[in-house]
Design a protein around this motif. Structure first.
Motif, PDB file in Angstrom:
ATOM      1  N   SER A 215      42.297  50.422  13.049  1.00  0.00           N
ATOM      2  CA  SER A 215      43.283  50.254  14.126  1.00  0.00           C
ATOM      3  C   SER A 215      43.211  51.396  15.139  1.00  0.00           C
TER       4      SER A 215
ATOM      5  N   ILE B 155      39.118  48.836  23.127  1.00  0.00           N
ATOM      6  CA  ILE B 155      39.507  47.906  22.072  1.00  0.00           C
ATOM      7  C   ILE B 155      39.020  48.495  20.754  1.00  0.00           C
ATOM      8  N   THR B 156      39.894  48.451  19.774  1.00  0.00           N
ATOM      9  CA  THR B 156      39.582  49.036  18.477  1.00  0.00           C
ATOM     10  C   THR B 156      38.821  48.032  17.613  1.00  0.00           C
TER      11      THR B 156
ATOM     12  N   LYS C 236      32.204  47.272   9.073  1.00  0.00           N
ATOM     13  CA  LYS C 236      33.607  47.546   9.395  1.00  0.00           C
ATOM     14  C   LYS C 236      34.427  47.953   8.178  1.00  0.00           C
TER      15      LYS C 236
ATOM     16  N   ASP D 246      39.726  46.657  14.932  1.00  0.00           N
ATOM     17  CA  ASP D 246      40.563  45.538  14.486  1.00  0.00           C
ATOM     18  C   ASP D 246      41.106  44.697  15.642  1.00  0.00           C
ATOM     19  N   GLY D 247      40.654  44.955  16.879  1.00  0.00           N
ATOM     20  CA  GLY D 247      40.991  44.098  18.021  1.00  0.00           C
ATOM     21  C   GLY D 247      42.209  44.522  18.822  1.00  0.00           C
ATOM     22  N   ARG D 248      42.711  45.709  18.626  1.00  0.00           N
ATOM     23  CA  ARG D 248      43.869  46.188  19.397  1.00  0.00           C
ATOM     24  C   ARG D 248      43.394  46.792  20.718  1.00  0.00           C
TER      25      ARG D 248
ATOM     26  N   HIS E 180      34.887  41.819  22.113  1.00  0.00           N
ATOM     27  CA  HIS E 180      35.270  42.111  20.724  1.00  0.00           C
ATOM     28  C   HIS E 180      34.951  40.920  19.827  1.00  0.00           C
ATOM     29  N   GLN E 181      35.299  39.724  20.297  1.00  0.00           N
ATOM     30  CA  GLN E 181      35.022  38.523  19.505  1.00  0.00           C
ATOM     31  C   GLN E 181      33.509  38.369  19.276  1.00  0.00           C
TER      32      GLN E 181
ATOM     33  N   MET F  21      32.449  40.784  16.678  1.00  0.00           N
ATOM     34  CA  MET F  21      32.843  40.357  15.331  1.00  0.00           C
ATOM     35  C   MET F  21      31.936  39.228  14.824  1.00  0.00           C
TER      36      MET F  21
ATOM     37  N   ARG G 100      38.468  41.414  25.146  1.00  0.00           N
ATOM     38  CA  ARG G 100      38.725  40.535  23.998  1.00  0.00           C
ATOM     39  C   ARG G 100      37.510  39.656  23.688  1.00  0.00           C
TER      40      ARG G 100
END
Length: 179
Positions: free
Chosen positions: A134, A169-170, A127, A172-174, A60-61, A64, A57
């Motif tokens: 997703s 992790i995708t 993106k 979109d954050g999944r 991922h952040q 982004m 996570r």
């Protein structure tokens, strides 16, 4: 003490009080920032002990934040170099922030073994151009463990599966478990 002397002392004390008040308003925010940053109290700085999911996570952040800044993801061959500055927070030392790049499921832990890879297909992409964010894997638990590891998640995932499965992790954050 004469009346003139008393008045001079009162004026001097008033000026000192005024100077202290001005310094408090001027230095207060600066001192507060140092305090929150852990510079004045080492006990405020915390040690990072993240799990594999928390690390994904955080990565991922950081990806982004990089994307928001550069309007694309980093090249997969240099993704860790590109995002490492986005991992640090005010209450975390730079050394502890770098621990977010290390998968704690890898044994034995090492300073040269990381365990996360970036999907080559996402390198340097905007993106908005990704058809199904997703399902598009951005980062994954990989068999490659070096700095800036990258590859194809369908081919490079760790075998046999790690405890709880190999995670990814995708865009979109999944968080998903790779099959």
């Amino acid at each position: 003490m004469t009346g003139k002397a008393k008045r001079a002392v009162k004026v001097a004390l008033s000026l000192i009080a005024f100077a202290l008040l001005v310094l408090t308003f001027w230095l207060g925010p600066v001192l507060r920032a140092f305090w929150k940053g852990g510079f004045l109290d080492p006990a405020v700085t915390r040690k990072y002990q993240g799990t594999s999911l928390e690390n994904l996570r955080a990565l991922h952040q950081a990806m982004m934040l990089y994307h928001d800044s550069e309007e694309r993801f980093p090249e997969s061959s240099g993704w860790m170099d590109a995002i490492k500055n986005y991992l640090k927070t005010a209450d975390l030392s730079e050394e502890d922030a770098m621990k977010k790049l290390v998968n704690p499921l890898i044994r034995p832990p090492s300073k040269t073994v990381f365990g996360y890879s970036m999907n080559d297909a996402m390198g340097a992409k905007f993106k908005g151009d990704i058809k199904d964010p997703s399902r598009a894997i951005l980062l994954f638990d990989g068999l490659k463990t070096g700095w800036n590891a990258h590859g194809n998640p369908a081919r490079d995932e760790a075998r046999p599966p790690r405890p709880g499965g190999n995670r990814c992790i995708t865009v979109d954050g999944r968080i998903r478990v790779m099959e």
